[in-house]
Design a protein around this motif. Structure first.
Motif, PDB file in Angstrom:
ATOM      1  N   ALA A  49      -7.200   0.716   7.285  1.00  0.00           N
ATOM      2  CA  ALA A  49      -8.589   0.593   6.813  1.00  0.00           C
ATOM      3  C   ALA A  49      -8.624  -0.299   5.566  1.00  0.00           C
ATOM      4  O   ALA A  49      -9.481  -1.186   5.423  1.00  0.00           O
ATOM      5  CB  ALA A  49      -9.156   1.974   6.505  1.00  0.00           C
ATOM      6  N   HIS A  50      -7.663  -0.086   4.672  1.00  0.00           N
ATOM      7  CA  HIS A  50      -7.554  -0.883   3.443  1.00  0.00           C
ATOM      8  C   HIS A  50      -7.363  -2.371   3.789  1.00  0.00           C
ATOM      9  O   HIS A  50      -7.968  -3.242   3.181  1.00  0.00           O
ATOM     10  CB  HIS A  50      -6.374  -0.356   2.620  1.00  0.00           C
ATOM     11  CG  HIS A  50      -6.077  -1.146   1.389  1.00  0.00           C
ATOM     12  ND1 HIS A  50      -6.643  -0.865   0.165  1.00  0.00           N
ATOM     13  CD2 HIS A  50      -5.281  -2.232   1.190  1.00  0.00           C
ATOM     14  CE1 HIS A  50      -6.199  -1.745  -0.734  1.00  0.00           C
ATOM     15  NE2 HIS A  50      -5.362  -2.583  -0.136  1.00  0.00           N
ATOM     16  N   ASP A  80       0.789   5.747  -1.215  1.00  0.00           N
ATOM     17  CA  ASP A  80      -0.047   6.859  -1.636  1.00  0.00           C
ATOM     18  C   ASP A  80       0.893   8.008  -1.976  1.00  0.00           C
ATOM     19  O   ASP A  80       1.219   8.835  -1.127  1.00  0.00           O
ATOM     20  CB  ASP A  80      -0.994   7.222  -0.471  1.00  0.00           C
ATOM     21  CG  ASP A  80      -1.950   8.336  -0.855  1.00  0.00           C
ATOM     22  OD1 ASP A  80      -1.860   8.830  -2.002  1.00  0.00           O
ATOM     23  OD2 ASP A  80      -2.764   8.722   0.001  1.00  0.00           O
ATOM     24  N   TYR A 129       0.844  -1.184   0.000  1.00  0.00           N
ATOM     25  CA  TYR A 129       0.000   0.000   0.000  1.00  0.00           C
ATOM     26  C   TYR A 129       0.881   1.236   0.000  1.00  0.00           C
ATOM     27  O   TYR A 129       1.767   1.387   0.844  1.00  0.00           O
ATOM     28  CB  TYR A 129      -0.884   0.009   1.256  1.00  0.00           C
ATOM     29  CG  TYR A 129      -1.849   1.175   1.302  1.00  0.00           C
ATOM     30  CD1 TYR A 129      -3.160   1.040   0.852  1.00  0.00           C
ATOM     31  CD2 TYR A 129      -1.431   2.410   1.792  1.00  0.00           C
ATOM     32  CE1 TYR A 129      -4.039   2.120   0.898  1.00  0.00           C
ATOM     33  CE2 TYR A 129      -2.302   3.495   1.827  1.00  0.00           C
ATOM     34  CZ  TYR A 129      -3.605   3.337   1.380  1.00  0.00           C
ATOM     35  OH  TYR A 129      -4.465   4.404   1.423  1.00  0.00           O
ATOM     36  N   ASN A 189       0.499  11.822  -1.171  1.00  0.00           N
ATOM     37  CA  ASN A 189       0.242  12.150   0.233  1.00  0.00           C
ATOM     38  C   ASN A 189       1.554  12.310   1.002  1.00  0.00           C
ATOM     39  O   ASN A 189       2.405  11.422   0.962  1.00  0.00           O
ATOM     40  CB  ASN A 189      -0.591  11.000   0.836  1.00  0.00           C
ATOM     41  CG  ASN A 189      -1.141  11.332   2.210  1.00  0.00           C
ATOM     42  OD1 ASN A 189      -0.654  12.249   2.864  1.00  0.00           O
ATOM     43  ND2 ASN A 189      -2.132  10.584   2.633  1.00  0.00           N
ATOM     44  N   LYS A 240      -2.990   5.200   8.573  1.00  0.00           N
ATOM     45  CA  LYS A 240      -4.389   4.955   8.963  1.00  0.00           C
ATOM     46  C   LYS A 240      -5.194   4.403   7.788  1.00  0.00           C
ATOM     47  O   LYS A 240      -5.969   3.453   7.948  1.00  0.00           O
ATOM     48  CB  LYS A 240      -5.025   6.254   9.457  1.00  0.00           C
ATOM     49  CG  LYS A 240      -4.668   6.605  10.883  1.00  0.00           C
ATOM     50  CD  LYS A 240      -5.383   7.880  11.242  1.00  0.00           C
ATOM     51  CE  LYS A 240      -5.528   8.059  12.739  1.00  0.00           C
ATOM     52  NZ  LYS A 240      -6.136   9.364  13.028  1.00  0.00           N
ATOM     53  N   SER A 241      -5.027   5.018   6.618  1.00  0.00           N
ATOM     54  CA  SER A 241      -5.765   4.531   5.436  1.00  0.00           C
ATOM     55  C   SER A 241      -5.353   3.098   5.111  1.00  0.00           C
ATOM     56  O   SER A 241      -6.171   2.284   4.678  1.00  0.00           O
ATOM     57  CB  SER A 241      -5.485   5.388   4.201  1.00  0.00           C
ATOM     58  OG  SER A 241      -5.624   6.729   4.490  1.00  0.00           O
ATOM     59  N   SER A 289      -1.676   9.822   8.028  1.00  0.00           N
ATOM     60  CA  SER A 289      -2.885   9.527   7.245  1.00  0.00           C
ATOM     61  C   SER A 289      -2.659   8.305   6.339  1.00  0.00           C
ATOM     62  O   SER A 289      -3.562   7.495   6.149  1.00  0.00           O
ATOM     63  CB  SER A 289      -3.349  10.770   6.483  1.00  0.00           C
ATOM     64  OG  SER A 289      -3.003  10.713   5.132  1.00  0.00           O
ATOM     65  N   ILE A 290      -1.442   8.147   5.817  1.00  0.00           N
ATOM     66  CA  ILE A 290      -1.161   6.964   4.979  1.00  0.00           C
ATOM     67  C   ILE A 290      -1.319   5.692   5.814  1.00  0.00           C
ATOM     68  O   ILE A 290      -1.986   4.733   5.401  1.00  0.00           O
ATOM     69  CB  ILE A 290       0.270   7.023   4.371  1.00  0.00           C
ATOM     70  CG1 ILE A 290       0.439   8.248   3.475  1.00  0.00           C
ATOM     71  CG2 ILE A 290       0.573   5.737   3.581  1.00  0.00           C
ATOM     72  CD1 ILE A 290       1.859   8.495   2.990  1.00  0.00           C
TER      73      ILE A 290
END
Ligand code: GDP
Length: 295
Positions: free
Chosen positions: A176-177, A161, A159, A164, A172-173, A169-170
Motif C-alpha cells: 500500500a505504501h 515496522d 519499509y 509489528n 501488505k502495508s 501485515s507488514i
C-alpha cells in the motif's frame, strides 16, 4: 569459477580433441571421465548418469565417429547438453505488475538480504525502476538494520515496522505504501532459518498467499552443494517459486548446485551473486556458463 570442474572436463575431452579419427573406445572413456568430473563437482549421481547417456545418444544419432572432426562435434554436444541441463533459454524477470511484487525466500545466511539490495540496485540502475525494499524478518532486529544499511548503500527506500510481528501485515502495508509513494517494484525480504523448518515454511507460505507476488525467488548459497538442491526442492514444494538465485559463485564452489538445480525443481536460475558488493550480480546465461566451464 568452477576451475576444478573445468579442468577435469577439459582433460576428459582432451583425448578427443587431439584425434582426427576417434574410436568407440575413446568415446566410452571420455563419457566415463565426464561422469566422474560431474560427480566430483557434487552433481547428483542420477543427473550425471542421465547427462552422459544423453551425450552418448546424441553422439550415436549424429554419427560422430564418421564425421570429419569428431572431437569437435563431441565437444559441441557436451556443451549443448550442459547448457540444456542448466536451463536452456534465458528467462528474465517478470516486471509487469504495478507495482511488481517480488518475494525473496531462502535459508538464513543464503544471501537474501544482500541479493535484495543487489536486485533493487540492478532494477534501479539498469531497468529504470523505483524499487521499495521491505523488511519482513520479525525475529531478528539485526536483519532489519542490515536491510536499512543496504538500502542506504544503493539509494533505495526501505519499509520496516519494528513493533509489528506479523509479516503478512507488514508486507501488505508495504505494498500500500509503495502504491501511494510511486514505487513500481516491491522487494520483500523474509525471515530465513538455518535449516528448513515447519514454522518458517508456514510463515512464508502465508506471506506468499496474502501478497500474490509476481515473482517468487528462491535464494541459495552455491557453496552448499547437494544441500542447495535439497533445500530448493523443499521451498519449491511449498511455494512453487519462479526462479532461483545462486549466490556466492565467486567462492570456491564446485559447481554442482548450478548444474543440478534446474533438473531437480524445473525452475530456471535467474541471477547469480558473485561477491559481497552491491554490483556483484549477473543475469544467469546457461550457454555462457557452459562456455565458461568448457573453456
Ligand atoms: P540472509 O541471511 O539470507 O539475508 O544472508 P545475507 O544477505 O546476510 O548474506 C550472508 C553472508 O553472505 C553475508 O556476509 C554476505 O555478505 C555474504 N554474501 C551474500 N551474497 C554473496 C555472494 O554472492 N558472494 C559472497 N562472497 N558473499 C556473499
Amino acid at each position: 569459477m568452477f576451475d576444478n570442474l573445468s579442468e577435469k572436463l577439459d582433460k576428459a575431452l582432451h583425448v578427443l580433441k587431439g584425434h582426427g579419427q576417434i574410436t568407440e573406445i575413446n568415446v566410452a572413456e571420455t563419457l566415463k571421465e565426464i561422469r566422474r568430473a560431474l560427480l566430483d563437482a557434487d552433481v547428483n549421481f542420477k543427473i550425471a548418469k542421465e547427462f552422459t547417456n544423453r551425450v552418448k545418444e546424441k553422439a550415436i544419432g549424429e554419427n560422430v565417429l564418421t564425421t570429419l572432426q569428431p572431437g569437435q562435434l563431441m565437444v559441441k554436444i557436451v556443451k549443448d547438453e550442459l547448457t540444456e541441463l542448466m536451463g536452456g533459454d534465458v528467462t528474465g524477470i517478470n516486471l509487469n505488475g504495478n507495482p511488481t511484487v517480488i518475494l525473496m525466500s531462502g535459508l538464513q545466511g543464503s544471501g537474501k538480504t544482500t541479493f535484495s539490495g543487489k536486485l533493487a540496485n540492478y532494477l534501479k540502475t539498469k531497468k529504470n525502476k523505483k524499487p521499495l525494499l521491505v523488511a519482513c524478518d520479525v525475529y531478528r532486529p539485526a536483519a532489519i538494520d542490515q536491510l536499512h544499511v543496504v538500502g542506504v548503500q544503493v539509494g533505495v527506500d526501505v519499509y520496516s515496522d519494528r513493533g509489528n510481528n506479523d509479516p503478512v501485515s507488514i508486507a501488505k502495508s508495504a505494498i500500500a505504501h509503495a502504491k501511494t509513494n510511486g514505487h513500481n517494484v516491491v522487494i520483500v525480504d523474509t525471515a530465513g532459518r538455518l535449516a528448513v523448518d515447519e514454522q518458517m515454511m508456514k510463515e512464508i507460505a502465508n506471506v506468499h498467499k496474502a501478497i500474490q507476488p509476481h515473482e517468487t525467488l528462491f535464494v541459495v548459497d552455491a557453496m552448499t552443494g547437494q544441500d542447495a538442491v535439497n533445500t530448493a526442492k523443499a521451498f519449491n514444494d511449498i511455494l512453487n517459486f519462479d526462479g532461483v538465485i545462486l549466490t556466492k559463485l565467486d567462492g570456491d564452489t564446485r559447481g554442482g548446485a548450478a548444474i543440478s538445480i534446474k533438473s531437480v525443481v524445473n525452475k530456471p536460475i535467474k541471477f547469480i551473486g558473485t561477491g559481497e558488493k552491491m554490483e556483484a550480480i549477473d543475469v544467469f546465461y546457461p550457454s555462457r556458463m557452459a562456455d565458461r566451464i568448457l573453456g
